[in-house]
Design a protein around this motif. Sequence first.
Motif: not given
Lengths: 335, 335
Positions: A167-195
């Motif tokens: 999958s286009d994981n970059f777009v996936g991560g962006r979409l998910a985050t944008e969606h959270l932001l659009a819902g009003g979230a301000k402090n979004i935790v990324f839960l997972g290992d970026p390595g």
Amino acid sequence: MNNKQLKLADLAKLAGVSTSTVSRALNDNPLIKKETRDKLKQLAKQHNFSLNTAASRLRSQKTNVVAVIINFDSGTEQSINDPFLLKVVGEINLALNKQGLELLLSNSFMAGDDWANYFINSRRADGIIVVGQGKDPANIEAAANAGVPLVVWGDPKTPSNYPIVGSDNFVGGRLATEHLLAGGAKNIVFLGDPGHAEIGERYRGYLAALNTANAIANVVSIDITSSAAYHGINQLLVAKGLCFDGIMACSDMVALGAMKALKERYISIPNDVALVGFDDIAMADVSHPSLSSIKQNTQRASVLLVEKLLAQLQGQSAKSQVVEIELINRQSSKR
Amino acid sequence: MNNKQLKLADLAKLAGVSTSTVSRALNDNPLIKKETRDKLKQLAKQHNFSLNTAASRLRSQKTNVVAVIINFDSGTEQSINDPFLLKVVGEINLALNKQGLELLLSNSFMAGDDWANYFINSRRADGIIVVGQGKDPANIEAAANAGVPLVVWGDPKTPSNYPIVGSDNFVGGRLATEHLLAGGAKNIVFLGDPGHAEIGERYRGYLAALNTANAIANVVSIDITSSAAYHGINQLLVAKGLCFDGIMACSDMVALGAMKALKERYISIPNDVALVGFDDIAMADVSHPSLSSIKQNTQRASVLLVEKLLAQLQGQSAKSQVVEIELINRQSSKR
DNA sequence: TTGAAAGCGCTAACAA
DNA sequence: TTGTTAGCGCTTTCAA
């Protein structure tokens, strides 16, 4: 079952033709008259005859078998029990079957380090599909360099000398985050290992979205398991309290672990914390609240993986390819 | 990779010994002096040599491959995506690997009806492990009658001419129901299709427990999927209101589907309705409230399945066998 | 459109 | 403890 196992020669004798004719007929060789072919096939069925695959493989130097390796990180629990990986294996099985190929299931443990040798030199399989890049691509690279027909499910953006489908994981991560932001979230935790390759891309998508919105990143780096997520979020809450209002989880299992931790503390989802997962496993829909997630098109990917492997088997080259990705909006992120 | 693939004869020439010596050495035949064996093995490794499995299989009439068939009911969605079945496949893979056997994965669709022919006569595999009895045992029976080495994951109490390994489903059903009764439930719904062998036993266990307690049975017969469970419970609630205070679900996926329906209507778990599932999949622990469940010992069962298959391959007979079962008590049934 | 025959690479019976 | 050799059952080249 008869007292004696028939072989090709016996069948030929029964039919009053030569072994080559029977062999050709059963392999649907158009050299043989259709009528003869059908007659011989029927005779074979009647007598419960099947070609000895060991013999034909030896003779034709081709197995029609594809090895599928689940390449989980050792030391992590993400493995043969991960519902998503298993779903991918299931889809690959279907895609292979459609091409008349069989699936030899393996974990990296059985095959050892030298895949080229174990699967290919030994004629166990014609090619390999690796499910998951793991943290260390050395084995895969070595096999590819050894000339092994090989495709990988993973992050297609990773530079490699073998085709990666995913999958286009970059777009996936962006979409998910944008969606959270659009819902009003301000402090979004990324839960997972970026390595980890795929998760790293999701993380970069997350960062990109945050950047555009001038929000601040906050990573909780954990293994890809629900219990790691559960403990990770618990620890964060104990240490700093409810210092976030959104979670972008690197997988659904991880998201569900986080969800459990939140629910136990009566933190409302999505009102206090909105949550998006990744993979869209069956449980996402069943959980309560249902889990918003990024859906990967595993079916399409499986077909592509098989196609690209076949291309290599025919001496053509194949490129990495991205498959579509989609946000499934459910209750865990609705406002 | 070298320009030319080495074969046994080449290696023998390199080592200055005969082919039989090399063959024996690589197969760890104690006839060969340990020293020679080690030397030859090292030489093989050095030259990236692997035995051609097609040739040895042809010659030795043995594949060291076991076909695993996921025997899901067609027409039902329970299938390659069922987390429990996949977990079983994973465990079987491990158990096979430990015996040096390989796993050829198949669904009943690929093999067609004539398993004996497809896998055994064709020398694709030495034996078959069938995961799931399905509703119709005719195929399995036919294969067993044809003399195919065969073991089945299912309900061991089913009369059969092949060994079945599985949990004591009757006791499981009884335990779960007794647990619900002990928690104070009076009207316990059985959620699942008693027509299916394993589930039928669970159902009879449920009936036995109810009978002892003079309680009344109530079955909602559904497919083994979470969505079927969700709709089944919804329909029941619409039709008759909250006419029950306990659910014994035939699987965790089913239990989770039911749970979702209850939560959506703000029916408290376990206060209004207590709930026990079956299988103890990963999600049982992650769900909220966490799901009480009957845990099947799939690891032990897998080892037994492989043992019994090996016994048959060695001409011994093997009997059906029950593996332990355990109630995991979690929040969904606590009072 | 079909047949004859060689040989794929290994294992194991037999011999030494 | 090791070597010689036949042959597992099929596919495919070459010939007819």
